[in-house]
Design an enzyme around this catalytic site. Structure first.
Site, PDB file in Angstrom:
ATOM      1  N   ARG A 236       0.426  -1.297   0.520  1.00  0.00           N
ATOM      2  CA  ARG A 236       0.072  -0.056  -0.123  1.00  0.00           C
ATOM      3  C   ARG A 236       0.697   1.168   0.445  1.00  0.00           C
ATOM      4  NH1 ARG A 236      -3.092  -3.955  -1.530  1.00  0.00           N
ATOM      5  NH2 ARG A 236      -5.114  -4.000  -0.482  1.00  0.00           N
ATOM      6  N   GLU A 265      -5.598   5.902  -6.068  1.00  0.00           N
ATOM      7  CA  GLU A 265      -5.903   5.250  -7.320  1.00  0.00           C
ATOM      8  C   GLU A 265      -7.616   4.956  -8.053  1.00  0.00           C
ATOM      9  OE1 GLU A 265      -5.011   1.114  -6.290  1.00  0.00           O
ATOM     10  OE2 GLU A 265      -3.044   1.471  -5.774  1.00  0.00           O
ATOM     11  N   HIS A 285      -0.717  -1.122 -10.299  1.00  0.00           N
ATOM     12  CA  HIS A 285      -1.997  -1.785  -8.887  1.00  0.00           C
ATOM     13  C   HIS A 285      -2.373  -3.813  -9.046  1.00  0.00           C
ATOM     14  CE1 HIS A 285      -3.416  -2.230  -4.581  1.00  0.00           C
ATOM     15  NE2 HIS A 285      -3.253  -3.257  -4.543  1.00  0.00           N
TER      16      HIS A 285
END
Length: 332
Positions: A236, A265, A285
């Site tokens: 993260r 995001e 991601h």
């Protein structure tokens, strides 16, 4: 039960075997990403069960207050994107399996792919070749280098095994309980956080984002890394102090970074500061984005829905709702 699934970008879930678990329910799948509260409220006004794919969409009180039929949010992993207090106030159960016993091999493999890509400058070399250039730099061999695992949990332990297989020396830094597991697995452990950052050639972060780990990597930690060292983050973004990694790369310590996660995001800004460095390899991601990982995750998520429909909810993160100590919506 009316079920809505958000952010299934490539309409993958319908093609998974586990999707059959929802047979008999009315399921709506949304393939785009929307964060606007008005738009989401319109889409979800009749939804009884909301399925989330990780933290792609933030679910806060302003939206929850406008979803009168919502009874369950089913997802997997941590939930910083969900207003749990508002859910509890409104009588909405949040079920989220923490998959304690099973590492995400997809995330571990992506971590190792990024390490290899950054060490050998693969994206940059490929782009140069397509532009008619030949060899634009010299890479780094991983063998006999020191791989630092910050957070020795399921994924961290798996990445440590990859490093060992590649002939790297593995060193861990984590809570004492996790360090004991690392020692039991035959790995070295640092005597201090400072020694860890000073010693390791590659440092990979493997922690959940909780209050205790938010901004756990400070500017002074990164400044201790060598000019040829690499920082890897597939966990993260907020594990790192805001702005610290960009500033550290500008200062040349560490010299390289590989990241799969961002503060906000989806991140679609081509001018984002971190993307301006030639020595950075970045992906959007995708650590958990494989068909196999989806099958594992959504089997759990759909099982939570089945359990709720049977009147026996599982993996409940706000049990106050079950205890009936919360103020319920009128008519519920």
């Amino acid at each position: 039960m009316k079920i809505a699934i958000l952010d299934d970008y490539f309409d993958t879930l319908r093609t998974l075997p586990c999707f059959q678990k929802l047979k008999g329910h009315e399921v709506t799948v949304w393939n785009d990403h929307v964060q606007d509260t008005d738009a989401l409220a319109a889409r979800l006004k009749d939804t009884e069960c909301l399925v989330l794919i990780r933290e792609r969409t933030t679910i806060q009180a302003a939206l929850l207050d406008r979803l009168p039929r919502l009874k369950l949010i089913s997802q997997r992993s941590v939930y910083p994107h969900i207003d749990i207090e508002a859910c509890t106030r409104l009588g909405v159960i949040v079920s989220s399996s923490q998959h304690i016993g099973t590492p995400s091999y997809a995330a571990a493999e992506l971590t190792w792919a990024l390490i290899l890509a950054a060490a050998r400058q693969l994206p940059q070399q490929m782009a140069a070749l397509k532009a008619g250039k030949w060899q634009i730099g010299v890479g780094m061999t991983l063998r006999e280098k020191t791989l630092g695992i910050f957070g020795y949990g399921r994924i961290g332990a798996t990445v440590a095994g990859y490093g060992k297989a590649f002939g790297m020396n593995v060193m861990a830094w984590a809570r004492e309980e996790s360090l004991a597991r690392a020692r039991a697995d035959g790995y070295a452990t640092a005597r201090s956080k400072a020694e860890f950052f000073e010693t390791c050639d590659v440092i990979s972060l493997h922690m959940r984002l909780v209050p205790a780990t938010r901004h756990i990597v400070k500017a002074e930690d990164l400044a201790r890394m060598g000019p040829q060292a690499m920082l890897v983050n597939t966990s993260r973004a907020p594990l790192i102090e805001p702005g610290a990694l960009v500033a550290a790369l500008r200062a040349g310590r560490p010299g390289y970074a590989a990241v799969d996660v961002f503060e906000d995001e989806p991140m679609r800004d081509p001018n984002f500061p971190l993307l301006q460095f030639d020595q950075v390899v970045a992906t959007p991601h995708i650590g958990y984005v494989t068909r196999e990982e989806y099958e594992t995750q959504f089997a759990d998520i759909f099982d939570q829905i089945i359990a709720f429909a049977a009147g026996q909810p599982i993996n409940v993160v706000n049990p106050e709702v079950l205890a009936g100590t919360t103020r319920q919506r009128a008519g519920k």
